[in-house]
Enzyme design. Structure first.
Site, PDB file in Angstrom:
ATOM      1  N   ALA B  63       6.204  -1.220   0.443  1.00 25.59           N
ATOM      2  CA  ALA B  63       5.112  -0.827  -0.091  1.00 25.59           C
ATOM      3  C   ALA B  63       5.852  -1.608  -1.247  1.00 25.59           C
ATOM      4  O   ALA B  63       5.687  -2.696  -1.571  1.00 25.59           O
ATOM      5  CB  ALA B  63       4.389   0.003   0.114  1.00 25.59           C
ATOM      6  N   ARG B  99       0.882 -10.031   4.839  1.00 29.53           N
ATOM      7  CA  ARG B  99       1.241  -8.237   5.118  1.00 29.53           C
ATOM      8  C   ARG B  99      -0.640  -7.759   5.196  1.00 29.53           C
ATOM      9  O   ARG B  99      -0.411  -6.805   3.234  1.00 29.53           O
ATOM     10  CB  ARG B  99       2.173  -6.801   4.835  1.00 29.53           C
ATOM     11  CG  ARG B  99       3.338  -8.097   5.002  1.00 29.53           C
ATOM     12  CD  ARG B  99       4.015  -7.698   6.991  1.00 29.53           C
ATOM     13  NE  ARG B  99       3.537  -6.595   7.167  1.00 29.53           N
ATOM     14  CZ  ARG B  99       4.471  -5.280   6.452  1.00 29.53           C
ATOM     15  NH1 ARG B  99       5.514  -5.636   6.004  1.00 29.53           N
ATOM     16  NH2 ARG B  99       4.170  -4.264   7.284  1.00 29.53           N
ATOM     17  N   ASP B 253       2.210   3.537   3.098  1.00 31.33           N
ATOM     18  CA  ASP B 253       1.468   2.107   2.689  1.00 31.33           C
ATOM     19  C   ASP B 253       0.787   2.374   2.068  1.00 31.33           C
ATOM     20  O   ASP B 253       0.352   1.307   1.149  1.00 31.33           O
ATOM     21  CB  ASP B 253       1.939   1.632   3.490  1.00 31.33           C
ATOM     22  CG  ASP B 253       2.594   0.727   4.254  1.00 31.33           C
ATOM     23  OD1 ASP B 253       3.523   2.039   4.840  1.00 31.33           O
ATOM     24  OD2 ASP B 253       3.565  -0.473   4.014  1.00 31.33           O
ATOM     25  N   ASN B 263      -0.540   4.472   6.884  1.00 27.28           N
ATOM     26  CA  ASN B 263       1.507   4.994   6.846  1.00 27.28           C
ATOM     27  C   ASN B 263       1.921   4.251   8.315  1.00 27.28           C
ATOM     28  O   ASN B 263       0.861   3.666   9.557  1.00 27.28           O
ATOM     29  CB  ASN B 263       2.228   6.496   6.748  1.00 27.28           C
ATOM     30  CG  ASN B 263       3.484   5.637   6.247  1.00 27.28           C
ATOM     31  OD1 ASN B 263       4.016   5.235   5.528  1.00 27.28           O
ATOM     32  ND2 ASN B 263       4.577   6.645   7.033  1.00 27.28           N
TER      33      ASN B 263
END
Lengths: 383, 383
Positions: B63, B99, B253, B263
């Site tokens: 991240a 993403r 994340d 995550n």
């Protein structure tokens, strides 16, 4: 060469069983499961040591198939080695050491040894062969019966889901016909459901480190035309959390008298997730994998630790720079050889997390009482 | 070229950061994380599209590093593309699409855009670069602070275990300095513990399908001389069941206002196992990954689905038939391309399973109230 999971198939050229005695009466042939899903190759085993190596290297794997292979290995050992009592004990010890967790390896060996010990040494090889052949017939019957008893569970799940979509089943590792002789254990009800027209979709855990799910279960499902999707082992909790799994259905390498289930590493994580989300967790198992001498699976079952190279490496078809499909199988190191690795092969799912056991004698709760009721002939030995 | 996780190291030849602007003022260099642990290679990114591809293909990942890379990507885009408002919105959209789950990708982009929009177009590129540099400095400070606040947890675990063996920590994926600029998030307390002489042993989940644990976390631990062992993702439940894990420590994340943690896929299974065995489950996270606009992580966080090839394939150093160490990296197909695959990249661990959140502002419970108390400046926007 193609595969048929249907034992009644007589299509020429189809492989009908995972292990077959050869016509020359001197060996058995097995599928080399380390080459699937890329290549379907039969391997000839004609000595005990070849058979032991096949078990140890997982050329054959799966509790029932290991047991049968070990039984044939005794026959091969008696044909080519000694036939006296000392030789037999040595053969037994060699085979037992191949896979310490597999209880019906021991069971099958003891069956063969019990059959041959009363006989004169020159009669023992033939008797071992007969006993191994009988174990094959028994295993086929057991797996067919597991399929029959598990079918109503899938039918009920189909009805409960409204009959307008497939039953969503999550499975781990491979408990299909590749793990047995025909049908398989946990997957037998799925084959039966297909034959009965009950639609099933199977979430197939990849099952690292050896990828038996991705390599074997997915291959079986594809051969049988059963819808399936491979997922990383990490994905199962997410799928259950999102309501994408109606039930889990796994096999067992060893089941204790009280219903603890020792199965491929990672089974336990799925059982915990199933419990957290109210997803039924079923285990399909042949009676011979029940160890009535063991009660507490956690305290009493030794967990086989396999070599770290299984985690450090992966094997598959090499993706050639040219994109050629002709590239052969290759091994890659995911991790440097210096990376420390721990590789337990199995874990224990406590009985409390198991919704029910599906055996060849019927479906029962994972409790000492229910197992004793199904197996009164064997449970007496338990604690 | 070697790596130093110690930001105070000035050893010549050591790579000190995961991302570094080049001396010519026209690009950034990043470590190609897809080549680790086999090769340490820096890649030059000098256009927005190169940077976007680096994020999308996970040349950079984690991240904080994704956010910083996106910020530099805006600078590169403004240098080499347009600088008007329409161009900026196009750049933002391109980067956001790389993403979709990474919340501080959006956060970093918005930081840069807020800094440049008031300026004349010809001043925007330089301002974007300044803001990106500032984000780097902030991230380094944040990670150092996470390490500081997490250290007492490891110290207490060491004391609680009797001080005669290392603290056993299980981690998933990679939340180390490779995921950030320096130190890392979840691994920062472990680096601090090493510096303080508190012995830690780290169980490193392999983290299929991309193996960030085996490839990146294990590499970090080896570089830092911290004892560690890689395990298949399937093994964590077994380890916790056997009392081999003192605490879990993972990254995030995206964290919601009420403390749900999104995550890497598989985190949730470990959180369930931790709860089942009374193992504390800690999450190390930088404040920018908290999304105060989202409360219910399960209902509101879209889960990125990545390409099936990640599951079907594995990449590593080819084990040559000759045993040569000189063989290069290669990709193998574990599964035929025809095998159906589902590949969700993340899962959501509900706040109720999280023992505490370790942030740069301190340790807090995974609750709306505790997070609001730590971030009163930001929580007001939440629901």
């Amino acid at each position: 060469m193609s595969w048929s999971s249907n034992p009644h198939s007589d299509r020429p050229g189809t492989v009908r069983r995972t292990i077959v005695p050869t016509a020359d009466g001197a060996a058995v042939e097995v599928i080399d499961q380390t080459r699937l899903p890329h290549q379907l190759v039969m391997v000839r085993l004609q000595t005990l040591e070849q058979a032991a190596a096949a078990i140890q290297d997982m050329v054959v794997r799966g509790a029932p198939l290991i047991g049968v292979t070990a039984a044939y290995a005794m026959w091969l050992g008696l044909r080519t080695g000694g036939t006296d009592d000392v030789a037999i004990q040595g053969m037994r010890a060699r085979l037992l050491a191949t896979r310490p967790t597999a209880v019906n390896l021991r069971w099958a060996l003891d069956q063969v040894i019990a059959a041959i010990m009363p006989l004169a040494p020159d009669q023992r090889a033939a008797a071992a062969r007969r006993r191994a052949d009988a174990l094959v017939a028994e295993d086929v019957a057991i797996c067919a019966a597991i399929g029959k008893h598990g079918l109503p569970i899938l039918r009920a799940a189909f009805h409960a889901a409204g009959e307008d979509r497939p039953v969503q089943v999550l499975t781990h590792c491979n408990a299909g016909f590749l793990a047995a002789i025909e049908w398989g254990t946990a997957l037998a009800p799925i084959y039966r459901a297909r034959d009965e027209g009950i639609p099933v979709h199977v979430w197939v855990d990849e099952t690292r480190p050896r990828n038996q799910g991705g390599a074997l279960t997915a291959w079986e499902m594809a051969q049988a035309g059963i819808p399936h999707t491979v997922i990383a082992d990490n994905a199962g909790g997410h799928l259950m959390q999102r309501g994408k799994v109606d039930l889990c259905l796994v096999g067992s390498d060893r089941t204790t008298a009280r219903g603890d289930v020792c199965n491929k590493i990672g089974t336990y994580l799925k059982a915990l997730a199933a419990r957290a989300h109210g997803v039924p967790f079923y285990v399909g198992l042949p009676g011979p994998t029940i160890d009535f001498d063991v009660g507490d699976g956690l305290a009493e079952i030794p967990i086989e630790e396999r070599q770290g190279a299984e985690v450090r490496r992966a094997r598959g078809r090499l993706v050639a720079a040219t994109g050629s499909d002709e590239a052969g199988l290759a091994t890659v190191e995911l991790l440097p050889p210096s990376t420390p690795v721990f590789n337990p092969a199995f874990d224990v799912t406590p009985a409390a997390l198991v919704t029910a056991l599906i055996t060849e004698r019927g479906v029962c709760a994972a409790t000492r009482e229910a197992l004793a009721a199904l197996y009164p002939d064997r449970a007496g030995r338990g604690r």
